[in-house]
Design a protein around this motif. Structure first.
Motif, PDB file in Angstrom:
ATOM      1  N   PHE A  80       0.840  -1.188   0.000  1.00  0.00           N
ATOM      2  CA  PHE A  80       0.000   0.000   0.000  1.00  0.00           C
ATOM      3  C   PHE A  80       0.880   1.244   0.000  1.00  0.00           C
ATOM      4  N   GLN A  81       0.304   2.344  -0.438  1.00  0.00           N
ATOM      5  CA  GLN A  81       0.990   3.626  -0.442  1.00  0.00           C
ATOM      6  C   GLN A  81       0.405   4.504   0.656  1.00  0.00           C
ATOM      7  N   VAL A  82       1.165   5.491   1.086  1.00  0.00           N
ATOM      8  CA  VAL A  82       0.670   6.460   2.068  1.00  0.00           C
ATOM      9  C   VAL A  82      -0.490   7.218   1.434  1.00  0.00           C
ATOM     10  N   GLY A  83      -1.594   7.306   2.160  1.00  0.00           N
ATOM     11  CA  GLY A  83      -2.789   7.965   1.651  1.00  0.00           C
ATOM     12  C   GLY A  83      -3.848   6.997   1.156  1.00  0.00           C
ATOM     13  N   ASP A  84      -3.507   5.715   0.963  1.00  0.00           N
ATOM     14  CA  ASP A  84      -4.487   4.719   0.548  1.00  0.00           C
ATOM     15  C   ASP A  84      -5.473   4.460   1.680  1.00  0.00           C
ATOM     16  N   LEU A  85      -6.669   4.052   1.322  1.00  0.00           N
ATOM     17  CA  LEU A  85      -7.673   3.680   2.302  1.00  0.00           C
ATOM     18  C   LEU A  85      -7.748   2.157   2.373  1.00  0.00           C
ATOM     19  N   VAL A  86      -7.806   1.634   3.597  1.00  0.00           N
ATOM     20  CA  VAL A  86      -7.836   0.186   3.807  1.00  0.00           C
ATOM     21  C   VAL A  86      -8.868  -0.152   4.874  1.00  0.00           C
ATOM     22  N   PHE A  87      -9.353  -1.396   4.813  1.00  0.00           N
ATOM     23  CA  PHE A  87     -10.175  -1.944   5.879  1.00  0.00           C
ATOM     24  C   PHE A  87      -9.255  -2.606   6.885  1.00  0.00           C
ATOM     25  N   LEU A  88      -9.650  -2.604   8.147  1.00  0.00           N
ATOM     26  CA  LEU A  88      -8.871  -3.202   9.230  1.00  0.00           C
ATOM     27  C   LEU A  88      -9.601  -4.428   9.748  1.00  0.00           C
ATOM     28  N   LYS A  89      -8.906  -5.545   9.821  1.00  0.00           N
ATOM     29  CA  LYS A  89      -9.481  -6.784  10.332  1.00  0.00           C
ATOM     30  C   LYS A  89      -9.538  -6.718  11.847  1.00  0.00           C
ATOM     31  N   VAL A  90     -10.730  -6.853  12.407  1.00  0.00           N
ATOM     32  CA  VAL A  90     -10.892  -6.752  13.854  1.00  0.00           C
ATOM     33  C   VAL A  90     -11.368  -8.055  14.469  1.00  0.00           C
ATOM     34  N   SER A  91     -11.571  -9.093  13.697  1.00  0.00           N
ATOM     35  CA  SER A  91     -12.092 -10.336  14.260  1.00  0.00           C
ATOM     36  C   SER A  91     -11.165 -10.993  15.274  1.00  0.00           C
ATOM     37  N   LYS A 125     -22.358  -9.133  19.512  1.00  0.00           N
ATOM     38  CA  LYS A 125     -21.581 -10.278  19.959  1.00  0.00           C
ATOM     39  C   LYS A 125     -20.546 -10.622  18.897  1.00  0.00           C
ATOM     40  N   VAL A 126     -19.561 -11.412  19.289  1.00  0.00           N
ATOM     41  CA  VAL A 126     -18.435 -11.711  18.408  1.00  0.00           C
ATOM     42  C   VAL A 126     -18.896 -12.366  17.113  1.00  0.00           C
ATOM     43  N   LYS A 127     -19.880 -13.243  17.207  1.00  0.00           N
ATOM     44  CA  LYS A 127     -20.327 -13.976  16.016  1.00  0.00           C
ATOM     45  C   LYS A 127     -20.977 -13.050  14.989  1.00  0.00           C
ATOM     46  N   LEU A 128     -21.650 -12.013  15.445  1.00  0.00           N
ATOM     47  CA  LEU A 128     -22.355 -11.107  14.545  1.00  0.00           C
ATOM     48  C   LEU A 128     -21.582  -9.834  14.225  1.00  0.00           C
ATOM     49  N   ALA A 129     -20.478  -9.622  14.889  1.00  0.00           N
ATOM     50  CA  ALA A 129     -19.697  -8.403  14.669  1.00  0.00           C
ATOM     51  C   ALA A 129     -19.037  -8.447  13.292  1.00  0.00           C
ATOM     52  N   PRO A 130     -18.838  -7.305  12.673  1.00  0.00           N
ATOM     53  CA  PRO A 130     -18.164  -7.287  11.371  1.00  0.00           C
ATOM     54  C   PRO A 130     -16.709  -7.700  11.498  1.00  0.00           C
ATOM     55  N   ARG A 131     -16.188  -8.346  10.476  1.00  0.00           N
ATOM     56  CA  ARG A 131     -14.791  -8.783  10.507  1.00  0.00           C
ATOM     57  C   ARG A 131     -13.840  -7.667  10.135  1.00  0.00           C
ATOM     58  N   TYR A 132     -14.291  -6.786   9.269  1.00  0.00           N
ATOM     59  CA  TYR A 132     -13.462  -5.657   8.837  1.00  0.00           C
ATOM     60  C   TYR A 132     -14.225  -4.372   9.104  1.00  0.00           C
ATOM     61  N   VAL A 133     -13.516  -3.344   9.558  1.00  0.00           N
ATOM     62  CA  VAL A 133     -14.104  -2.025   9.765  1.00  0.00           C
ATOM     63  C   VAL A 133     -13.253  -1.004   9.029  1.00  0.00           C
ATOM     64  N   GLY A 134     -13.849   0.126   8.789  1.00  0.00           N
ATOM     65  CA  GLY A 134     -13.094   1.172   8.124  1.00  0.00           C
ATOM     66  C   GLY A 134     -13.939   1.842   7.074  1.00  0.00           C
TER      67      GLY A 134
END
Length: 99
Positions: free
Chosen positions: A21-32, A43-52
């Motif tokens: 990736f380059q500086v300034g790119d937009l990315v999703f973050l894995k939170v699972s 709850k953990v089962k229903l929570a999104p895996r990626y946020v951003g």
């Protein structure tokens, strides 16, 4: 032994793709993997895996990136490995609100 290692490496390398990736790119973050982080009160089962999406502020090394996180995620460290990031393709349905 060497022949088997080469064969297994060949199978593994077929799926690998270099992510950069380059500086300034937009990315999703894995939170699972963060079990202690309750995001959106689900709850953990229903929570999104990626946020951003979040903006990349700095490239620390070949595999580490610093993200610009919102204040409500201040408990997380702001440097993440490339394996926890996913490239953001602009689509309005991808954005999850943190309300």
């Amino acid at each position: 032994m060497k022949v088997e290692q080469d064969r297994q490496a060949c199978y593994a390398n077929k799926r690998r793709r270099p992510l950069e990736f380059q500086v300034g790119d937009l990315v999703f973050l894995k939170v699972s993997p963060f079990r202690s982080v309750m995001i959106f009160g689900l709850k953990v089962k229903l929570a999104p895996r990626y946020v951003g999406p979040y903006e990349i502020v700095e490239k620390i090394g070949p595999l580490a990136y610093r993200l610009l996180l919102p204040p409500d995620m201040s408990s997380l460290h702001d440097v993440f490995n490339v394996s926890m990031l996913r490239k953001y393709e602009p689509d309005p349905s991808h954005v999850l609100r943190t309300d």
